[in-house]
Structures are given as C-alpha cells and as structure tokens.
Scaffold this motif. Structure first.
Motif, PDB file in Angstrom:
ATOM      1  N   VAL A  11       0.838  -1.196   0.000  1.00 42.27           N
ATOM      2  CA  VAL A  11       0.000   0.000   0.000  1.00 42.27           C
ATOM      3  C   VAL A  11       0.873   1.247   0.000  1.00 42.27           C
ATOM      4  O   VAL A  11       0.593   2.219  -0.710  1.00 42.27           O
ATOM      5  CB  VAL A  11      -0.950   0.007   1.225  1.00 42.27           C
ATOM      6  N   GLY A  12       1.956   1.232   0.772  1.00 48.79           N
ATOM      7  CA  GLY A  12       2.864   2.369   0.827  1.00 48.79           C
ATOM      8  C   GLY A  12       3.459   2.685  -0.532  1.00 48.79           C
ATOM      9  O   GLY A  12       3.554   3.854  -0.927  1.00 48.79           O
ATOM     10  N   ARG A  38       0.749   4.199  -2.768  1.00 51.10           N
ATOM     11  CA  ARG A  38       0.479   5.590  -2.386  1.00 51.10           C
ATOM     12  C   ARG A  38       1.571   6.513  -2.899  1.00 51.10           C
ATOM     13  O   ARG A  38       1.302   7.580  -3.457  1.00 51.10           O
ATOM     14  CB  ARG A  38       0.334   5.712  -0.868  1.00 51.10           C
ATOM     15  N   LYS A  39       2.816   6.090  -2.735  1.00 43.95           N
ATOM     16  CA  LYS A  39       3.954   6.880  -3.215  1.00 43.95           C
ATOM     17  C   LYS A  39       3.855   7.097  -4.724  1.00 43.95           C
ATOM     18  O   LYS A  39       4.065   8.200  -5.221  1.00 43.95           O
ATOM     19  CB  LYS A  39       5.259   6.174  -2.858  1.00 43.95           C
ATOM     20  N   TYR A  50       1.125   6.993  -6.622  1.00 46.62           N
ATOM     21  CA  TYR A  50      -0.001   7.879  -6.915  1.00 46.62           C
ATOM     22  C   TYR A  50       0.388   9.338  -6.692  1.00 46.62           C
ATOM     23  O   TYR A  50       0.060  10.209  -7.494  1.00 46.62           O
ATOM     24  CB  TYR A  50      -1.204   7.505  -6.048  1.00 46.62           C
ATOM     25  N   GLN A  51       1.122   9.612  -5.626  1.00 45.09           N
ATOM     26  CA  GLN A  51       1.535  10.982  -5.314  1.00 45.09           C
ATOM     27  C   GLN A  51       2.523  11.528  -6.342  1.00 45.09           C
ATOM     28  O   GLN A  51       2.599  12.733  -6.551  1.00 45.09           O
ATOM     29  CB  GLN A  51       2.147  11.043  -3.912  1.00 45.09           C
ATOM     30  N   THR A  77      -8.025   1.656   1.684  1.00 46.42           N
ATOM     31  CA  THR A  77      -7.256   2.847   1.312  1.00 46.42           C
ATOM     32  C   THR A  77      -8.124   3.968   0.755  1.00 46.42           C
ATOM     33  O   THR A  77      -7.645   5.081   0.585  1.00 46.42           O
ATOM     34  CB  THR A  77      -6.160   2.487   0.283  1.00 46.42           C
ATOM     35  N   PHE A 115      -7.979   7.508   2.034  1.00 48.23           N
ATOM     36  CA  PHE A 115      -6.698   8.195   1.887  1.00 48.23           C
ATOM     37  C   PHE A 115      -6.411   8.641   0.456  1.00 48.23           C
ATOM     38  O   PHE A 115      -5.389   9.261   0.202  1.00 48.23           O
ATOM     39  CB  PHE A 115      -5.559   7.294   2.380  1.00 48.23           C
ATOM     40  N   ILE A 116      -7.310   8.321  -0.473  1.00 43.17           N
ATOM     41  CA  ILE A 116      -7.130   8.761  -1.845  1.00 43.17           C
ATOM     42  C   ILE A 116      -8.281   9.678  -2.224  1.00 43.17           C
ATOM     43  O   ILE A 116      -9.322   9.687  -1.574  1.00 43.17           O
ATOM     44  CB  ILE A 116      -7.008   7.572  -2.828  1.00 43.17           C
TER      45      ILE A 116
END
Length: 142
Positions: free
Chosen positions: A49-50, A53-54, A56-57, A86, A89-90
């Motif tokens: 997941v980390g 997320r990275k 996506y950012q 998640t 958080f998105i």
C-alpha cells in the motif's frame, strides 16, 4: 510483477513505476484507461500500500486528470479489501474511476477489444470461472 522476497525488490518496483509513467507521458495526450489484469497475480507479487500511495503521489496532475478509469479485471478478495481500506486516503475523484470487472466478457463491454492483448493465463482463469474466452491491455487510448 517480481516477488517481494527479492533482495532488490524496491529498486525493481521503483524503476518499473518510472518506466510505466514515462511511457504514459509519451502516449497520453487525451483521456485514457488502464486495465489491470489481477487474476493471475499472487499475493507475493502484489505491491505494498505504501508503494502504491507513493506512486499515486508522484503521478503528474495531467495524467491523473486524463485517467478516465482504472479497470481491475478478476479482482481478488485481497485487492478489493485493500482498495476499500485505502479509499479514505485517496481522492474521491480517483476512487470514482475504479471499476471492478469479473469477466473478460464484461471487459469487452467497456474497452474496444482491438486495442487489447490478454495473456493465456488470464484467458484460462476466465474460462475456468465463466467458460468463455475474451481479450485486455495495459493502457488503452480512448
């Protein structure tokens, strides 16, 4: 996808992400879809997941904005749970672009199949589950 137990896993994944984004930046001028064929992916090969997320950012705003939909074919219980957890958080806009497709026949209703190439292992999974064979791709221009 490489197995997460590889010693250089993080390096491979980071470079894979850079390659995919670099390719998308060259190809994407308008709206596009991404089709993720999840059916044959073992949990050992799924990114964390980390890491997601990275990634996506780091995606350029233009690419995020032009993404029409992210279609996940043959989503496992694990991937659906992971994405549900998640979701807070998105962005809401990105969450609305997520679509689950449970068969290649359903995918054919969403994606022009002339742009699609499906590996045999995915066709076999679909045939085992539904008794049908169809087709899919990585990034499809609209």
């Amino acid at each position: 996808m490489p197995e997460s137990s590889q010693p250089n896993y993080r390096y491979i994944m980071d470079n894979l992400f850079k390659y995919v984004i670099g390719t998308l930046e060259l190809l994407v001028a308008e709206n596009y879809m991404i089709v993720y064929l999840n059916g044959a992916t073992s949990r050992k090969k799924m990114p964390t997941v980390g890491w997601l997320r990275k990634c996506y950012q780091q995606i350029d705003r233009r690419l995020r904005k032009n993404l029409k939909s992210l279609i996940i074919v043959h989503p496992s219980w694990f991937i659906r749970t992971l994405l549900s957890l998640t979701k807070p958080f998105i962005s809401t806009k990105f969450s609305q672009k997520l679509q689950y497709v449970f068969s290649l026949t359903d995918l054919a209703e969403l994606v022009p199949m002339e742009y699609v190439s499906i590996p045999d292992c995915i066709k076999e999974i679909d045939q085992d589950a539904h008794g049908k064979v169809e087709i899919a791709a990585a990034a499809v221009p609209e």
